[in-house]
Design a protein around this motif. Structure first.
Motif, PDB file in Angstrom:
ATOM      1  N   LEU A 159       0.808  -1.221   0.000  1.00 37.76           N
ATOM      2  CA  LEU A 159       0.000   0.000   0.000  1.00 37.76           C
ATOM      3  C   LEU A 159       0.843   1.275   0.000  1.00 37.76           C
ATOM      4  CD1 LEU A 159      -2.124  -2.177   0.796  1.00 37.76           C
ATOM      5  CD2 LEU A 159      -3.224  -0.427   2.183  1.00 37.76           C
ATOM      6  N   LEU A 181     -10.783   9.193   4.440  1.00 36.00           N
ATOM      7  CA  LEU A 181     -11.600   8.305   3.625  1.00 36.00           C
ATOM      8  C   LEU A 181     -12.564   9.194   2.847  1.00 36.00           C
ATOM      9  CD1 LEU A 181     -11.881   5.185   3.401  1.00 36.00           C
ATOM     10  CD2 LEU A 181     -13.771   5.339   5.018  1.00 36.00           C
ATOM     11  N   THR A 231      -0.054   6.290   0.891  1.00 36.21           N
ATOM     12  CA  THR A 231      -1.198   5.444   0.561  1.00 36.21           C
ATOM     13  C   THR A 231      -2.268   6.239  -0.173  1.00 36.21           C
ATOM     14  OG1 THR A 231      -0.783   4.053   2.483  1.00 36.21           O
ATOM     15  CG2 THR A 231      -3.007   3.989   1.567  1.00 36.21           C
ATOM     16  N   GLU A 289      -5.439   4.677  -2.010  1.00 32.43           N
ATOM     17  CA  GLU A 289      -6.100   3.439  -2.404  1.00 32.43           C
ATOM     18  C   GLU A 289      -7.495   3.681  -2.934  1.00 32.43           C
ATOM     19  OE1 GLU A 289      -2.944   1.345  -1.929  1.00 32.43           O
ATOM     20  OE2 GLU A 289      -4.754   0.095  -1.939  1.00 32.43           O
ATOM     21  N   LEU A 298     -11.343   1.890  -4.150  1.00 30.43           N
ATOM     22  CA  LEU A 298     -12.326   0.800  -4.197  1.00 30.43           C
ATOM     23  C   LEU A 298     -13.440   1.210  -5.151  1.00 30.43           C
ATOM     24  CD1 LEU A 298     -10.944  -0.149  -1.512  1.00 30.43           C
ATOM     25  CD2 LEU A 298     -13.211  -0.779  -0.686  1.00 30.43           C
ATOM     26  N   THR A 324     -16.849  -3.353  -5.054  1.00 28.71           N
ATOM     27  CA  THR A 324     -16.055  -3.685  -3.865  1.00 28.71           C
ATOM     28  C   THR A 324     -16.630  -3.006  -2.618  1.00 28.71           C
ATOM     29  OG1 THR A 324     -14.157  -3.772  -5.360  1.00 28.71           O
ATOM     30  CG2 THR A 324     -13.684  -3.871  -3.018  1.00 28.71           C
ATOM     31  N   LEU A 363      -8.959   5.830  -0.085  1.00 28.69           N
ATOM     32  CA  LEU A 363      -8.342   5.859   1.239  1.00 28.69           C
ATOM     33  C   LEU A 363      -6.993   6.551   1.068  1.00 28.69           C
ATOM     34  CD1 LEU A 363      -8.264   4.781   4.276  1.00 28.69           C
ATOM     35  CD2 LEU A 363      -6.812   2.971   3.337  1.00 28.69           C
ATOM     36  N   ARG A 413     -10.642  -0.828   3.333  1.00 26.24           N
ATOM     37  CA  ARG A 413      -9.673  -1.186   2.300  1.00 26.24           C
ATOM     38  C   ARG A 413      -9.016  -2.526   2.601  1.00 26.24           C
ATOM     39  NH1 ARG A 413      -6.836  -3.506  -0.189  1.00 26.24           N
ATOM     40  NH2 ARG A 413      -5.020  -2.948  -1.451  1.00 26.24           N
ATOM     41  N   ARG A 414      -8.628  -2.717   3.839  1.00 26.55           N
ATOM     42  CA  ARG A 414      -7.959  -3.973   4.211  1.00 26.55           C
ATOM     43  C   ARG A 414      -8.902  -5.169   4.067  1.00 26.55           C
ATOM     44  NH1 ARG A 414      -2.296  -4.163   4.343  1.00 26.55           N
ATOM     45  NH2 ARG A 414      -1.493  -2.244   5.209  1.00 26.55           N
ATOM     46  N   ALA A 459     -11.111  -5.533   1.715  1.00 25.39           N
ATOM     47  CA  ALA A 459     -11.600  -5.676   0.336  1.00 25.39           C
ATOM     48  C   ALA A 459     -11.465  -7.111  -0.173  1.00 25.39           C
ATOM     49  CB  ALA A 459     -10.852  -4.708  -0.587  1.00 25.39           C
ATOM     50  N   PHE A 493     -10.272  -2.981  -6.938  1.00 22.19           N
ATOM     51  CA  PHE A 493      -9.712  -2.134  -5.892  1.00 22.19           C
ATOM     52  C   PHE A 493      -8.209  -2.089  -6.133  1.00 22.19           C
ATOM     53  CE2 PHE A 493      -7.587  -5.326  -3.233  1.00 22.19           C
ATOM     54  CZ  PHE A 493      -8.158  -6.493  -3.711  1.00 22.19           C
ATOM     55  N   HIS A 509      -4.175   0.072  -5.684  1.00 22.06           N
ATOM     56  CA  HIS A 509      -3.292   1.173  -5.339  1.00 22.06           C
ATOM     57  C   HIS A 509      -3.357   2.214  -6.456  1.00 22.06           C
ATOM     58  CE1 HIS A 509      -2.202  -2.112  -2.752  1.00 22.06           C
ATOM     59  NE2 HIS A 509      -1.714  -2.801  -3.769  1.00 22.06           N
TER      60      HIS A 509
END
Lengths: 497, 497
Positions: free
Chosen positions: A152, A224, A249, A251, A253, A257, A278, A323-324, A326, A370, A372
């Motif tokens: 990430l 977020l 980071t 990120e 989605l 997702t 994120l 996110r984690r 997903a 989802f 990076h």
């Protein structure tokens, strides 16, 4: 099958407790985390020293069996599947952090060290090892290095390769070399360190890893942000960078997702949003304040529909949960999940997401995307069922189109999962004939008998090498050893699972 | 000598104006910036396209002549000396910045672009390409990449290799490959990009270079600090890092160098100091203030005798003048200057400086030492006279001892100048037999006819390859082509100089 005399010698080298040969034991090593790919090894050895690794490889060259090095087996491209049988070499007994040098800011570890254990060890004394692949609480440093794992924080901090500055590695012939060292600058000879990183266990077995560390960032802030429009989200990403903020980071989605995650963790995520970002900024406290203000302003300017900012460490963890979660959230929807990691230049993220959505429609598939966004490394994830042959044919066609789309947009087949078996046939599409030949020449130079992790990265196929590693240096390979590199329909796969 | 038919073909490929063959013209390409090493090439070609490079290399393989790629010739290890004759391939016609991509933060350049021109181009739009080798106003990007050039900012920002993420390269056989791409993450196949970086023109001719850029730091602050004791200076370096400040620049001058510089630029430097440190911190304005306060406190705690802090950009330039003048200041003392770049882990800098001082005493030599204390990359510089045979024997012995000392302290033969000819015989000392063999195997795999930059990095010697590249694929080499790789006493060297 390996000869009994071979098994006896292996047992002598590693000790009888570190050699597995029963079908039950072997079954656990037929797979890694990649769906639809498997093959029983003939034996599993667990060496405890560099010398044992060296002796096993010398023996493999003498007797003609294949060796597949393996850590925790979290590989997502079939990289540790013993596709031509032979011996799986499990390296998790080599699991010590040998040194953390606080003056030179380096750590020397064995390949079996769990990535997040290294994180904890160095962060406890104010240092930082940035690479954080999704599997970091399970995956090993050896596996991370062999695959050049990402994670990430790639946008700001780079990937595993950017931190490995030396290693001890046993070459396929059994010779032990030491590369690099504790100096930031080192131009003595070819850079074998970086050649080994990402070589997927095909050029050497890594027995020691020297990584550089950096000071742990003083502070971080998590945000977020939700968008009704995909384009707004993509333009936010570009605008953040254009404002000279490089968040560790960034990120993304997509709607599919977000919905799956909400169904899974019930965090109150809005279900009508096209995109979630994120964003984490880190650094000295003053910079974090400055950068997060800039980021929030950019988000608002690009029509963010909802923004949450973490004020505490707990908040921060909570915001990152979505996110984690997903991958597990998507995984539970259907029996099979085909997870890709096609990667495009950052400027092409929106275009790639749209291509993926088009492909989902065309083949009537459920695809959650989802990944990076900051480094263009997306994870389109096809939710399917491997028992449904007709469906899986559509999945394969969709994957094919995704790879081609990534390359067309100036991207690459794999950002962080590796080529292994899963992306092997597409290698020539990206590397072209001359690139494949250069790679094969290097493989042949270091592994003349094609002992280490054969059949991966399309090397064997492109070179026209036949699988021969069945443990009988002199006997013809049996038919089950001629399984196709991608064993969608291999009976062994179904049988051993 | 090359055959006339070969010269005619070369002329057809590059155009008659881009082929040099007269003795006067060739003499300029017999040397680079390394003293005591030279050899006349048989011809110089200046290709203007990748295709021309490819055609020349195909021809070289067919006809058996050697090719030495070259940029500005600022090499400090004899890397561009055509030690086995043949053709010097001058790449400075390929000198365009092809693209600066502000969205993906990359620049695509041809090898002939001057490093500081790239700096200026990207800094004008708020971006930053950190590598800054001492020769940056003259040296080319191609040369920087081939040698993996370092510079003054290595500690914080790393070296050339850390910024090259892709290239177009013509392999020794003439095949053109493209490696890497604009994505931060790319794990498709072996990392040929990083293998080419630092390969000193022995594995390929680089025709396009893709580098990643970062945002230009907002501010910087320069400090000049003098110490009566070497240990205090060394401990300051360690303490700065221990305080979690990573300055881009942390440079060291010893007493000999301080005196030579003062004699040269009359800046009022104190002559009785054992050590001078030039320290620069950069980043967001607030961080620069914080970090420079920390640094100054550390300096005071370690008994700094004199501290100057730049308040303006002009001050900053003025303070850095002493360090930037070190090399020319030393160069004017004696006719010959032997400049090394042995590198040790940061924690061993004081030990290494003391070893160098001991060696100077033992061999009764004048050695000025300066360099990059932050990354352990020191430049012991022996001031001598190549006409004095007895003196030069002592110089060679001293250099030998310095290399061994660096390796004993956990360092490396070369931090940034490359191995070339100058450090070639010491390669096995660091790489050992297995390391040399692995390197030779890779060389052979990519350059089966040993066409590209032969005789460098000790590859030919260790492999037992005989020099054959004299332009006559079929004729025996003439005696002058059998010159020793280190031509201290080569008649050609003296003659052509």
């Amino acid at each position: 099958m390996l000869r009994q005399s071979t098994l006896d010698q292996l047992s002598q080298i590693v000790g009888p407790g570190n050699l597995l040969t029963t079908r039950e034991d072997l079954a656990a090593y037929a797979y890694d985390a990649t769906p639809r790919m498997g093959r029983l090894p003939d034996a599993v050895v667990k060496p405890g020293t560099t010398e044992e690794v060296s002796r096993i490889l010398q023996m493999a060259n003498r007797e003609g069996f294949k060796v597949v090095p393996r850590g925790a087996g979290t590989n997502l491209s079939g990289g540790t599947v013993p596709i031509q049988g032979g011996v799986v070499m499990q390296l998790t007994r080599l699991n010590r952090v040998l040194e953390v040098d606080t003056e030179n800011l380096t750590a020397l570890v064995e390949p079996g060290v769990i990535t997040s254990d290294l994180h904890a060890t160095v962060e406890a004394i104010g240092l930082f090892y940035p690479p954080d692949p999704g599997s970091m609480t399970v995956s090993t440093m050896g596996g991370n290095v062999a695959e050049n794992a990402g994670g990430l924080r790639g946008l700001k901090y780079g990937v595993t390769k950017d931190y490995v500055i030396g290693m001890e590695v046993v070459l396929p012939t059994g010779e032990v070399i030491t590369t690099g060292g504790k100096t930031v600058k080192n131009v003595t000879g070819y850079d074998l360190t970086k050649l080994m990183v990402g070589s997927e266990g095909t050029l050497g077995v890594i027995t020691k890893i020297l990584v550089r560390l950096i000071p742990k960032p003083e502070a971080k802030k998590t945000m977020l942000v939700f968008y009704r429009s995909l384009d707004d989200a993509a333009q936010t990403v570009s605008a953040i960078i254009a404002n000279r903020v490089i968040p560790p980071t960034l990120e993304f989605l997509d709607n599919v997702t977000i919905r799956c995650v909400e169904q899974y963790i019930h965090a109150g995520l809005p279900l009508d949003m096209e995109a979630m970002l994120l964003i984490e900024v880190d650094g000295p406290r003053s910079v974090v304040e400055e950068d997060s203000s800039k980021v929030l302003q950019v988000c608002r300017e690009h029509h963010a529909a909802e923004i949450q900012v973490a004020e505490t460490a707990e908040d921060s963890l909570r915001l990152a949960t979505g996110r984690r979660a997903a991958l597990p959230a998507l995984a539970r929807i259907k029996p099979t999940m085909v997870l890709e990691d096609a990667t495009v230049p950052r400027s092409q993220v929106a275009a790639m997401v749209r291509k993926i959505q088009g492909i989902a429609e065309k083949y009537d598939l459920l695809i959650g995307t989802f990944g990076h966004a900051g480094d263009g490394n997306l994870h389109p994830t096809i939710l399917c069922d491997e028992r449904d042959t007709e469906l899986m044919e559509r999945v394969d066609e969709a994957v094919d189109e995704m790879f081609r789309a990534a390359l067309e947009l100036g991207g690459t087949l794999s950002g962080e999962h590796g080529i292994g078996l899963a992306k092997a046939p597409y290698m020539p599409l990206e590397l072209k004939d001359a690139g494949m030949k250069a790679m094969i020449a290097i493989k042949k130079a270091l592994d003349p008998n094609n002992i280490l992790n054969p059949g991966k990265m399309y090397i064997d196929q492109y070179a026209g090498w036949q699988p021969t590693g069945n443990g009988h240096g002199d006997a013809p390979p049996s038919s089950t050893h001629h399984s196709s590199p991608i064993t969608h329909d291999s009976p062994v796969a179904t049988e051993a699972r």
